[in-house]
Design an enzyme around this catalytic site. Structure first.
Site, PDB file in Angstrom:
ATOM      1  N   GLU A 112       0.833  -1.205   0.000  1.00  0.00           N
ATOM      2  CA  GLU A 112       0.000   0.000   0.000  1.00  0.00           C
ATOM      3  C   GLU A 112       0.862   1.247   0.000  1.00  0.00           C
ATOM      4  OE1 GLU A 112      -2.905  -0.182   3.116  1.00  0.00           O
ATOM      5  OE2 GLU A 112      -3.897  -1.925   2.254  1.00  0.00           O
ATOM      6  N   HIS A 156      -8.001   1.908   0.996  1.00  0.00           N
ATOM      7  CA  HIS A 156      -7.975   1.592   2.428  1.00  0.00           C
ATOM      8  C   HIS A 156      -8.743   2.652   3.239  1.00  0.00           C
ATOM      9  CE1 HIS A 156      -5.488  -0.717   5.636  1.00  0.00           C
ATOM     10  NE2 HIS A 156      -6.686  -0.416   6.092  1.00  0.00           N
TER      11      HIS A 156
END
Length: 524
Positions: free
Chosen positions: A259, A278
């Site tokens: 990420e 997210h």
């Protein structure tokens, strides 16, 4: 008292602390190096996931008394060292559960009805109604992997869509599942029968890539996959192949193995994948809840009131501290042994305090036992959260006290059960803890190191074969205890202390040896 807010929290939480007499500095763009330079001036620190509270930060924090994590996880905080330094760590468990559950439902609807793709098409000036034919949720089967706080909230809401709900979670009771309209099943049954699968488990060694090629093969053709838990639980390469082949009709992802994901991540190029950055917990309400939760705990702490969400040691009377600490260590290790021997399956725990210890406040010892049991199967469990987690999962905890002692001034006796049962008894001599019995077998050993615990037939050659096996894998046996019960020729308990941890292959080979009944590894 000075508070440093190093990551963004709700402004209302900041104002609440100021109204209660705290001096609050908000520096949400502070770098790690700057934090090291200024932390010495603060009594409290509030962070989210960005700021790392390392050992170095804690060493520089000469006045720091409390650290607040505005969220659930505390993996960015060195909790053990903070505890050693006498710093309380608090978090906000459950504050974002509803937001994460609602985002999951949004992802389910988005991938089932192809909403993001249709939105993009219309904005490009197209009108492609036939291209975006979706599926109804009514009558379909939703498989929820993990029925903790978020999975539970998802199940509760998806009942309104008239879905059949299956759940896999070996650590919750059938009663808890039934209360939300879910049927507890095995992972294989869930994978075989679900039209939509959503994942809500923490990322641990056991759950990493728990959904991969083998699992996709078991699933229905045309299944939908939702992951808003943690990246890496779903094997992204396996998911990509399943999406391209048509085995998986669509996927919705809020989390990724890396990420942010690389721009050339092939999943981002697929039309049947919905992605978000997210943001499962990113709502005003969730941020308000977690911010106020931390603010209230910090205000209460400085007023000398109890804090609700401490994740490290609860308070202990000074006169009990030195006496109980060895039993805290003992109880946690007993929990680890019991969990390992029962393969993580238990729904009842009973602890009996016998002798001098029965006269003291033993709450921390019971919590340590639960921590030892639960931390083997769940991440982030500590001696404060363990009783709450146990209650949520329908685990019955019983405590009893017998002030009369036997051989030792104090002992603790623990029985953990489900379909199977294990009994473990231990004591502490000075600061050294000892396990005295496991089930009916007398063992008397100091639980420290890598152990294999095994049952075997009491006949010649069995122990020798075990020694030969360990030697063939270059594993040194540092010690051995064999507990016999009754006459020769029955079943014995064997404990092997090893210099190195055994692999799964070694344990499998050991069980295949003639005379070996089972073999369990535990690190104590």
């Amino acid at each position: 008292m000075k508070v440093l807010v190093a990551d963004p929290i709700a402004e209302e939480a900041v104002e609440f602390m100021r109204k209660n007499g705290l001096e609050v500095d908000v520096k949400t763009d502070i770098s790690y190096e700057e934090l090291l330079n200024v932390i010495r001036d603060y009594d409290a620190l509030i962070v989210r996931s960005r700021t790392k509270v390392t050992r170095d930060v804690i060493d520089k924090a000469e006045k720091l008394k409390i650290i607040g994590r505005a969220g659930v996880g505390v993996d960015n905080i060195d909790v053990d060292y903070a505890t050693e330094r006498g710093i309380v760590v608090v978090n906000a468990p459950g504050g974002n559960s509803v937001s994460a559950a609602e985002h999951t439902i949004g992802l389910i609807l988005s991938v089932a009805r192809k909403i993001p793709q249709a939105d993009r098409s219309v904005k490009e000036g197209k009108w492609e109604r036939k291209r975006f034919v979706g599926i109804e949720l009514r009558g379909k089967t939703l498989g929820i992997i993990g029925l903790g706080r978020i999975g539970y909230e998802v199940a509760k809401r998806m009942r309104c869509f008239e879905m059949n709900i299956l759940a896999y979670d070996p650590y919750v009771s059938e009663e808890r599942a039934k209360s939300v309209g879910a049927k507890l099943v095995s992972l294989e049954e869930l994978l075989k029968n679900s039209d939509i699968i959503t994942i809500h488990v923490p990322k641990t060694k056991e759950t990493e890539k728990m959904i991969s090629y083998k699992e996709f093969e078991i699933m229905k053709d045309g299944v939908y996959i939702i992951n808003a838990a943690r990246g890496g639980i779903v094997d992204e390469k396996a998911l990509y192949d399943a999406l391209v082949s048509g085995k998986v009709a669509g996927a919705a992802l809020d989390v990724y193995e890396k990420e942010p994901p690389d721009k050339d991540n092939p999943l981002l190029r697929l039309e049947n994948v919905v992605t978000t950055p997210h943001i499962g917990a990113s709502t005003r309400e969730a941020q308000m809840i977690v911010g106020m939760t931390i603010a209230e705990d910090i205000v209460n702490f400085f007023k000398g009131l109890p804090v609700k969400n401490a994740v490290n040691l609860p308070s202990i009377a000074p006169e009990d501290y030195s006496y109980l600490m060895p039993f805290v260590e003992l109880a946690e290790k007993i929990g680890k042994i019991a969990c390992a021997r029962l393969n993580g399956m238990f729904n009842k725990v009973k602890i009996t305090f016998r002798g001098e210890i029965a006269k003291r406040n033993t709450e921390i010892v019971t919590r340590a036992l639960l921590k030892g049991l639960l931390s083997q199967i769940l991440s982030g469990v500590n001696i404060v959260s363990a009783p709450i987690v146990a209650k949520e999962r329908g685990i019955v905890v019983e405590q009893s006290r017998i002030e009369e002692s036997n051989v030792y001034p104090s002992t603790i006796e623990v029985t953990v059960s489900n379909d199977k049962e294990i009994y473990i008894e231990g004591t502490c001599v000075g600061e050294e803890c000892r396990i005295l019995k496991i089930d009916r077998y007398k063992v008397d050993f100091v639980p420290r190191g890598h152990y294999i615990i095994s049952l075997h037939e009491d006949k010649p050659g069995v122990i020798g074969r075990v020694g030969t096996l360990m030697g063939s894998y270059n594993i040194n046996i540092a010690g051995m205890i064999v507990g016999r019960y009754g006459k020769p020729g029955g079943i014995q308990l064997m404990l092997l202390l090893l210099d190195d941890p055994p692999s799964e292959e070694v344990l499998k080979k050991m069980v295949e040896l003639e005379g070996i009944i089972d073999a369990t590894y535990v690190y104590l």
